[in-house]
Design an enzyme around this catalytic site. Sequence first.
Site, PDB file in Angstrom:
ATOM      1  N   GLU A 154       0.824  -1.218   0.000  1.00 44.96           N
ATOM      2  CA  GLU A 154       0.000   0.000   0.000  1.00 44.96           C
ATOM      3  C   GLU A 154       0.854   1.262   0.000  1.00 44.96           C
ATOM      4  O   GLU A 154       0.539   2.239  -0.685  1.00 44.96           O
ATOM      5  CB  GLU A 154      -0.945  -0.008   1.201  1.00 44.96           C
ATOM      6  CG  GLU A 154      -2.019  -1.073   1.148  1.00 44.96           C
ATOM      7  CD  GLU A 154      -2.867  -0.969  -0.109  1.00 44.96           C
ATOM      8  OE1 GLU A 154      -3.111   0.156  -0.588  1.00 44.96           O
ATOM      9  OE2 GLU A 154      -3.277  -2.029  -0.625  1.00 44.96           O
TER      10      GLU A 154
ATOM     11  N   GLU B 147      -1.099  -2.466  -9.507  1.00 47.38           N
ATOM     12  CA  GLU B 147      -1.150  -3.456  -8.428  1.00 47.38           C
ATOM     13  C   GLU B 147       0.014  -4.441  -8.542  1.00 47.38           C
ATOM     14  O   GLU B 147       0.639  -4.805  -7.541  1.00 47.38           O
ATOM     15  CB  GLU B 147      -2.490  -4.196  -8.454  1.00 47.38           C
ATOM     16  CG  GLU B 147      -3.680  -3.336  -8.095  1.00 47.38           C
ATOM     17  CD  GLU B 147      -3.575  -2.697  -6.722  1.00 47.38           C
ATOM     18  OE1 GLU B 147      -2.991  -3.327  -5.817  1.00 47.38           O
ATOM     19  OE2 GLU B 147      -4.075  -1.577  -6.551  1.00 47.38           O
TER      20      GLU B 147
ATOM     21  N   HIS C 215       2.209   2.558  -3.310  1.00 48.72           N
ATOM     22  CA  HIS C 215       1.309   3.404  -4.094  1.00 48.72           C
ATOM     23  C   HIS C 215       1.568   4.873  -3.795  1.00 48.72           C
ATOM     24  O   HIS C 215       1.502   5.724  -4.687  1.00 48.72           O
ATOM     25  CB  HIS C 215      -0.151   3.078  -3.772  1.00 48.72           C
ATOM     26  CG  HIS C 215      -0.630   1.762  -4.293  1.00 48.72           C
ATOM     27  ND1 HIS C 215      -0.379   1.345  -5.580  1.00 48.72           N
ATOM     28  CD2 HIS C 215      -1.358   0.779  -3.701  1.00 48.72           C
ATOM     29  CE1 HIS C 215      -0.936   0.149  -5.766  1.00 48.72           C
ATOM     30  NE2 HIS C 215      -1.527  -0.213  -4.649  1.00 48.72           N
TER      31      HIS C 215
END
Length: 302
Positions: free
Chosen positions: A145, A219, A148
Amino acid sequence: MPRARSRYAPDRGLTGRMVTTMFLIGLLYVVFVGVLLAALRGSWPIILIITGGMFVAQFWFSDRIAAYGMGAREVTPAQAPELHGTVDRICALADMPKPKVAIAESDVPNAFATGRSEKTALVCATTGLLRRLEPEELEGVLAHEMSHVAHRDVAVMTIASFLGVLAGVITRIALWGGFARSRPGNDPAGILLLLIPLISAIVYAISFLLTRLLSRYRELSADRAAALLTGRPSALASALTKVSGQMARIPTEDLRKAEPYNAFYFLPAFSAKESLGRVFSTHPTLEQRLDQLSRISTDLSR
């Protein structure tokens, strides 16, 4: 002096895709607003104000709205010491500022990050995820995460998704306003006005596909960056397998509440195993992600 880049592995493929997507989205935006201005010539100040205002609101507030919608509640180190400790370790490994840390009260095992920049970033884990994962698995998920944020693709996805929202809103305004009262006949402006719903649908479809293509690649990029940063791709693979398996046990009602935010999540939530949404999924398949992590694990062991 500007801060040095984080230690997350750079991804030229992701950067190229983000630039291309933003260019094409921007081109669509210009064409769409141009058609609106031509069709609604007397209303151009209103159109510019609405589109400009929505763009600013989307860029500055969408991350907060998304976090609020997903139930993120910021927590202190005293309230969640293990979660903060994991985030601290990742920040030390990546040499990046610590984001805000939050928890969402949800049995859906997931995590997400929001924020236009490292200064406004927030990373959140659900209670369902914290209850199910081992420490090394949680570290892999949070490293995913936070990549990102480091790669700034959260901000790009926020802007890229704006045009589809804008197309729908402006179309409604046109239908409620001049379009509903117009009698086009042979008037070119009237014909343009009739074309607004069609053009809006085309713009939305193209922007939808562009953002889905970018989302699936980002992703995979985040998985790769997290595995290389932590040096434990097997832990991330274990987390993916565990979370994916647990999704089938979550009540359908909870999954449906989570589905609108799939683009933000570590793993998408589907209310049905054969959901049509899988065709246009925001994420690559579990098999693709595990296969990539397996290759990384082999490369690291050499």
